[in-house]
Structure formats: C-alpha cells, structure tokens
Design a protein around this motif. Structure first.
Motif, mmCIF file in Angstrom:
data_model
loop_
_atom_site.group_PDB
_atom_site.id
_atom_site.type_symbol
_atom_site.label_atom_id
_atom_site.label_comp_id
_atom_site.label_asym_id
_atom_site.label_seq_id
_atom_site.Cartn_x
_atom_site.Cartn_y
_atom_site.Cartn_z
ATOM 1 N N VAL A 7 0.829 -1.210 0.000
ATOM 2 C CA VAL A 7 0.000 0.000 0.000
ATOM 3 C C VAL A 7 0.865 1.262 0.000
ATOM 4 N N VAL A 8 1.789 1.332 0.940
ATOM 5 C CA VAL A 8 2.612 2.543 1.066
ATOM 6 C C VAL A 8 3.636 2.626 -0.059
ATOM 7 N N GLY A 9 4.278 1.495 -0.370
ATOM 8 C CA GLY A 9 5.284 1.506 -1.421
ATOM 9 C C GLY A 9 4.707 1.897 -2.769
ATOM 10 N N ILE A 20 3.997 5.612 -2.828
ATOM 11 C CA ILE A 20 5.197 6.423 -3.059
ATOM 12 C C ILE A 20 5.611 6.346 -4.523
ATOM 13 N N ALA A 21 5.597 5.133 -5.070
ATOM 14 C CA ALA A 21 5.964 4.959 -6.474
ATOM 15 C C ALA A 21 5.020 5.736 -7.386
ATOM 16 N N ALA A 22 3.730 5.697 -7.072
ATOM 17 C CA ALA A 22 2.750 6.412 -7.893
ATOM 18 C C ALA A 22 3.007 7.916 -7.875
ATOM 19 N N SER A 23 3.365 8.445 -6.715
ATOM 20 C CA SER A 23 3.664 9.878 -6.624
ATOM 21 C C SER A 23 4.891 10.245 -7.445
ATOM 22 N N ASP A 24 5.873 9.343 -7.456
ATOM 23 C CA ASP A 24 7.096 9.597 -8.230
ATOM 24 C C ASP A 24 6.858 9.477 -9.735
ATOM 25 N N LEU A 25 6.043 8.484 -10.121
ATOM 26 C CA LEU A 25 5.838 8.216 -11.541
ATOM 27 C C LEU A 25 4.839 9.174 -12.185
ATOM 28 N N SER A 26 3.855 9.619 -11.407
ATOM 29 C CA SER A 26 2.786 10.459 -11.953
ATOM 30 C C SER A 26 2.556 11.664 -11.052
ATOM 31 N N PRO A 27 3.563 12.519 -10.916
ATOM 32 C CA PRO A 27 3.486 13.593 -9.915
ATOM 33 C C PRO A 27 2.385 14.612 -10.158
ATOM 34 N N ASP A 28 1.903 14.725 -11.376
ATOM 35 C CA ASP A 28 0.924 15.760 -11.691
ATOM 36 C C ASP A 28 -0.475 15.223 -11.962
ATOM 37 N N SER A 76 -4.247 1.664 -6.170
ATOM 38 C CA SER A 76 -5.351 0.715 -5.953
ATOM 39 C C SER A 76 -5.105 -0.603 -6.684
ATOM 40 N N THR A 77 -4.525 -0.544 -7.877
ATOM 41 C CA THR A 77 -4.255 -1.770 -8.625
ATOM 42 C C THR A 77 -3.227 -2.631 -7.907
ATOM 43 N N ALA A 78 -2.152 -2.020 -7.453
ATOM 44 C CA ALA A 78 -1.124 -2.775 -6.725
ATOM 45 C C ALA A 78 -1.688 -3.371 -5.439
ATOM 46 N N THR A 79 -2.511 -2.600 -4.736
ATOM 47 C CA THR A 79 -3.079 -3.087 -3.478
ATOM 48 C C THR A 79 -4.026 -4.253 -3.708
ATOM 49 N N ALA A 80 -4.904 -4.148 -4.701
ATOM 50 C CA ALA A 80 -5.863 -5.219 -4.978
ATOM 51 C C ALA A 80 -5.148 -6.514 -5.339
ATOM 52 N N LEU A 81 -4.146 -6.423 -6.203
ATOM 53 C CA LEU A 81 -3.418 -7.624 -6.619
ATOM 54 C C LEU A 81 -2.583 -8.185 -5.472
ATOM 55 N N GLY A 82 -1.895 -7.296 -4.760
ATOM 56 C CA GLY A 82 -1.052 -7.758 -3.656
ATOM 57 C C GLY A 82 -1.846 -8.420 -2.549
ATOM 58 N N LEU A 83 -2.992 -7.848 -2.208
ATOM 59 C CA LEU A 83 -3.823 -8.418 -1.151
ATOM 60 C C LEU A 83 -4.333 -9.800 -1.544
ATOM 61 N N ALA A 84 -4.775 -9.964 -2.788
ATOM 62 C CA ALA A 84 -5.262 -11.266 -3.235
ATOM 63 C C ALA A 84 -4.170 -12.325 -3.135
ATOM 64 N N VAL A 85 -2.957 -11.981 -3.533
ATOM 65 C CA VAL A 85 -1.844 -12.930 -3.467
ATOM 66 C C VAL A 85 -1.521 -13.288 -2.020
ATOM 67 N N LEU A 86 -1.485 -12.302 -1.136
ATOM 68 C CA LEU A 86 -1.179 -12.570 0.271
ATOM 69 C C LEU A 86 -2.220 -13.485 0.913
#
Length: 239
Positions: A25-27, A30-38, A48-58
C-alpha cells in the motif's frame, strides 16, 4: 481447509501478511507519486491496482496458515460470528492477532519508507472529515459482508480474488479510499506520503471502522444466519 497450525506460526503469518500488505500500500503510493506527480487520479489507479493484486496474493499464500486476516476488524468479526461454533475463532487469540497485525503494519510502512529512501515521519495528511468517515463505515461494512458471506455460503475459495477486487473498487467508490482496517490506519501514520494519514485522524477512522464492522456483521447474520456444516472443508481456512 481448516486452520490447524500452532498459534506462534499463525501469529508469524499475520505479522508477515500485514507487513507485506502495508509495504504494498505505502510503497505503491510512493511509487505512484514519483511516476505520476501531476496526476492524482493516475496515482490512485496505480496505488489501488497494486493493493488489490497484492492483497489477493497474500490471502492465497497465507490463508491456510492463519486465515489471512491482516486486519483487527476481520479478527473481531470472525470471533463474533463464530462464537457459538465449537471450532470457531477462539476469543483468547483475538488480542495476540491484533497485536501482531498492528506491529506488522508499522513494520511494513517502515520497510516501504526504507525501500524508497524517504524519511519516517508522521503524516500531515488530515482525512477525518464527515464524508471520509462515512466512507470508512461503508468500506468496512462491505468488507465484512464480502468475507463472511463467502464463508457462510461455502464459497471460501473465492475470498482472495473477491476481497482483492472489493478493496480495489472501494479505493474509488469511497471518499476515504477504503482503509477498512485499524492496523492499516495506524501503520500509515508513519509515512508522510501519498498513502499517509495524520495521527489526529486515526481515532476517528478506527471508530468508523468499528461501526462498519457492526453493520457488516448484522448484515451477514441477516442474510446468512446459519453456518454451513461443511464450511471448514473448503478453501481458505480460519483460525
């Protein structure tokens, strides 16, 4: 499948799962802010995409060990909804589960901060408006309903994709971006980034999540009043 692992192994699973969830979630925030700052909308999509996929795998990986709660709300709801079941979640395991979930959430946030080389400071992102709190009630009630309706209708194997999909969707349809987890709220205090939450907002968020848990549990009991006889022999286990 039933969870029959020793308690220390279950607690390790809950600590690890919650820590990795917060790292995702946090990582990803941070990555999203760096990649798409504007582009805040694109940031939320990436997060949200990273969180949904990561949670399902965990859930798939750690569910057979501890039930993959990763959330004090799920632990409390599991105990309450199974309290009349001799094989249900034990009341004496609630406190240890919650303790390691909160510790794991903090550890996962610190790990994400370290991976992206950002300092660990308290967030200044105030979130506790009236609309945000209503969003947290809705998000948490929905999460409880999704998980335990599947459990009580012999569809536990669908929990991982269903929970991941629900949380991913709730990022967008709730004003709070769907924390739905007191451990997550506590952990995200320690990252002053896109995913952070100010410490002053956490008590109100946790209160809203508890209210959502109560509403969700009432809905589960109204819709699925009986626990299926064979629910423990299918899919993800429960402690």
């Amino acid at each position: 499948m039933p969870v029959t692992q020793p308690l220390p192994r279950r607690l390790l699973s809950e600590f690890l799962g919650t820590a990795l969830l917060l790292a995702v979630v946090v990582g990803s925030g941070i990555a999203a802010s760096d990649l798409s700052p504007d582009d805040v909308g694109l940031q939320l999509l990436e997060n949200s995409t990273a969180t949904a996929l990561g949670l399902a795998v965990l859930i798939l990986v750690l569910g057979p060990v501890s039930g993959a709660h990763f959330n004090p709300i799920v632990t409390l709801a599991d105990w309450y909804l199974s309290r009349r079941d001799p094989e249900g979640f034990s009341a004496r395991h609630v406190a240890p589960y919650v303790a390691v979930q909160v510790a794991g959430a903090v550890a996962g946030t610190l790990l994400a901060n370290a991976m992206f080389d950002v300092g660990t400071t308290f967030s200044e992102h105030e979130r506790a408006s009236g609309g945000h709190l209503v969003g947290e009630v809705v998000a948490t009630a929905g999460l409880v309903l999704v998980i335990f309706s599947l459990m009580r209708s012999n569809r536990a194997p669908l929990a991982a994709p269903a929970v991941g999909a629900y949380i991913g969707a709730a990022y967008w349809f709730t004003s709070s971006t769907s924390f739905a987890n007191p451990a997550v709220a506590v952990g995200r205090m320690f990252s002053d980034t896109f995913a952070g939450i100010a410490p002053s907002s956490v008590p109100a968020f946790v209160s809203a999540e508890i209210a959502g848990m109560v509403i969700g549990a009432v809905l589960v009991l109204a819709l699925y009043p009986a626990i299926p006889v064979h629910h423990r022999h299918q899919g993800e286990g429960r402690a």
